[in-house]
Design an enzyme around this catalytic site. Structure first.
Site, PDB file in Angstrom:
ATOM      1  N   ASP A  73      11.536 -48.131  16.651  1.00 19.13           N
ATOM      2  CA  ASP A  73      11.956 -46.737  16.802  1.00 19.13           C
ATOM      3  C   ASP A  73      11.847 -46.024  15.458  1.00 19.13           C
ATOM      4  OD1 ASP A  73      14.207 -47.979  15.559  1.00 19.13           O
ATOM      5  OD2 ASP A  73      15.040 -48.342  17.549  1.00 19.13           O
ATOM      6  N   ASP A  75      13.681 -43.490  12.856  1.00 17.79           N
ATOM      7  CA  ASP A  75      14.938 -42.846  12.486  1.00 17.79           C
ATOM      8  C   ASP A  75      14.665 -41.833  11.396  1.00 17.79           C
ATOM      9  OD1 ASP A  75      16.282 -44.537  14.236  1.00 17.79           O
ATOM     10  OD2 ASP A  75      16.587 -46.057  12.696  1.00 17.79           O
ATOM     11  N   ASP A 154      21.291 -51.892   3.595  1.00 20.56           N
ATOM     12  CA  ASP A 154      21.442 -53.322   3.321  1.00 20.56           C
ATOM     13  C   ASP A 154      20.374 -53.892   2.379  1.00 20.56           C
ATOM     14  OD1 ASP A 154      19.642 -52.957   5.406  1.00 20.56           O
ATOM     15  OD2 ASP A 154      20.690 -54.248   6.827  1.00 20.56           O
TER      16      ASP A 154
END
Ligand code: ATP
Ligand code: MG
Length: 451
Positions: A73, A75, A154
């Protein structure tokens, strides 16, 4: 007190500026052209930029495109607030309570737009603690600068911002270099980041498996000691993250990675015993390999089927114990299923809505052994026949049932009426006698199939 004041005034700036060096990498160096971005995502970034806001493609999509993989996807990250984003797009809605995001829809596509956020820790205030006693972040919904947004992500390879207008990649943490070196590296101090959110340990295993990256030593080292922090993570979140791993297209590698890092105790404690017994090892390997092939071929995968395979051998052990303790087959089976599911749920919350399908797949198994009379005909139209049959094939692949049984069902499904009739096995004598006395099927069980 003074230290806290200094931290409040200067802490945020020094923490962010000390560590990150923004590199704006031009198209000529990274080669990721605007045309490779989903049109819907381009529409979102273009509209936001025309509205006077910053807008970038961010996270997994940039990473995957640089690796020539198809992103799951797209983002978008922006400095516009959710309300400002929503005002620009007719088909959009604000979702989430803790982190408010905007979903923008065009056609069948949905783009997730998030406002730059900072790590909750950096804005820690006296009475409103952002972490709990173990260091886990409980509040991280604070808006921040783009640089803050990069810091709270992260891994370096997940903190890349692509501007489709200039076709530049904004790289605060050397993520592009790490992609070239196929290295997964945590941003900031790894142990602190795992304490903030222990799920990042599972994410490390997932990305290493999915991207075929090596985990940087400093990023890997603290995991063994911190693995137990997964116990503090809500079981529903663990389920979501495990499902991502299992559906990544690299589940087999992912599960072995989890085990190698000692992370499975918190999520699938049965993994040790499973992978140590040759027969169940073959079964799990076949199941995960099949899942990976299906995901890679863009075919649907049922989470219920997947968890039915992962829990199958535990179910058989539980069932055998109950039979040995003198329970009758049918109640033993139903109680064994509930016991196994409840035990698993305490750790990793397989949603209850999957229970029905898992139980059907399991209880169908002994019915595949019955190849005489009208029984095979009654099995064919069962709504879960296909799932049950696929499950049977895995049992065949692992040597748990004879391959000839699997082949029989493969042929029987597609055969003409005449051929089907000729395929039926003679009724076992005992069964024929019993049938004369009382009609109706005997309860199903996984390891003691009805003769
Ligand atoms: P995938 O392709 O598997 O979706 P992804 O990188 O897009 O990979 P997501 O879980 O969709 O992963 O998260 C999107 C982005 O949000 C990540 O790239 C990362 O920058 C950030 N992110 C997600 N979860 C965390 C987390 N627990 N801690 C820090 N950053 C996170
Ligand atoms: Mg993603």
């Amino acid at each position: 007190m003074i230290a806290r004041l200094i931290k409040r005034v200067f802490g945020k700036k020094t923490a962010a500026t000390k560590k990150s060096r923004l590199q704006r990498i031009p198209l000529a160096q990274h080669g990721l052209a605007r045309e490779r971005i989903l049109p819907c995502a381009l529409k979102v970034t273009d509209t936001l930029q025309q509205g006077g806001y910053a807008a970038f493609i961010v996270g997994g999509a940039v990473r995957d495109l640089l690796l020539n993989k198809t992103p799951k996807d797209f983002d978008v990250a922006t400095d516009a607030t959710p309300e400002q984003v929503k005002a620009l797009f007719r088909r959009s809605r604000i979702i989430g309570r803790r982190f408010r995001l905007v979903h923008v829809m065009c056609g069948a596509d949905t783009i997730e737009v998030s406002t730059f956020r900072s790590n909750g820790l950096l804005t820690d205030e006296d009475d409103d603690r952002a972490t709990d006693a173990t260091g886990r972040i409980v509040r991280d919904n604070v808006f921040g600068s783009q640089e803050d947004d990069a810091e709270r992500r992260d891994f370096t390879v997940n903190a890349l911002y692509y501007d489709p207008t200039s076709q530049e990649i904004w790289d605060y943490r050397g993520g592009v270099a790490d992609i070239k070196q196929k290295t997964l590296r945590m941003i900031g101090d790894p142990a602190t980041r795992y304490r903030e959110d222990p799920v990042r340990m599972l994410r490390a295993a997932r990305f290493a498996a999915k991207l075929d990256f090596r985990i940087d030593e400093a990023t890997r080292a603290p995991v063994a000691e911190l693995a137990e922090l997964l116990d503090n993570v809500p079981p529903s979140r663990l389920f979501d993250e495990m499902l991502k791993l299992l559906l990544s297209g690299h589940a087999l590698r992912g599960v072995h990675q989890l085990r190698a890092e000692g992370l499975h105790h918190g999520v699938l404690p049965l993994l040790d015993s499973l992978l140590d017994v040759p027969e169940s090892e073959r079964f799990i390997t076949a199941a995960l390999h099949n899942t990976d092939l299906r995901v890679q071929a863009d075919k649907p995968v049922s989470p219920a089927f997947l968890f039915a395979t992962l829990l199958w051998h535990e179910l058989q052990t539980e069932y055998a114990q109950r039979i040995a303790a003198g329970e009758k087959p049918s109640p033993a089976m139903f109680e064994a299923m509930d016991a196994v599911l409840d035990r698993q749920r305490a750790r990793l919350a397989v949603p209850r809505r999957l229970d029905g399908t898992m139980k059907e797949i399991w209880t169908l198994q002994p019915r595949f052994e019955q190849r005489s009379g009208s029984r095979p005909y009654r099995l064919l139209p069962h709504p879960r026949f296909r799932a049950g049959y696929d499950f049977l094939l895995l049992r065949g692949q692992s040597g748990e049932v004879a391959q000839s049984l699997c082949d029989w069902w493969t042929d029987f499904q597609d055969a003409s009426d005449d051929v089907r009739a000729s395929m039926l096995l003679p009724e076992p004598v005992a069964q024929a006698k019993r049938k004369r006395r009382r009609r109706g099927p005997k309860p199903a069980s996984p390891s003691a199939p009805e003769a």
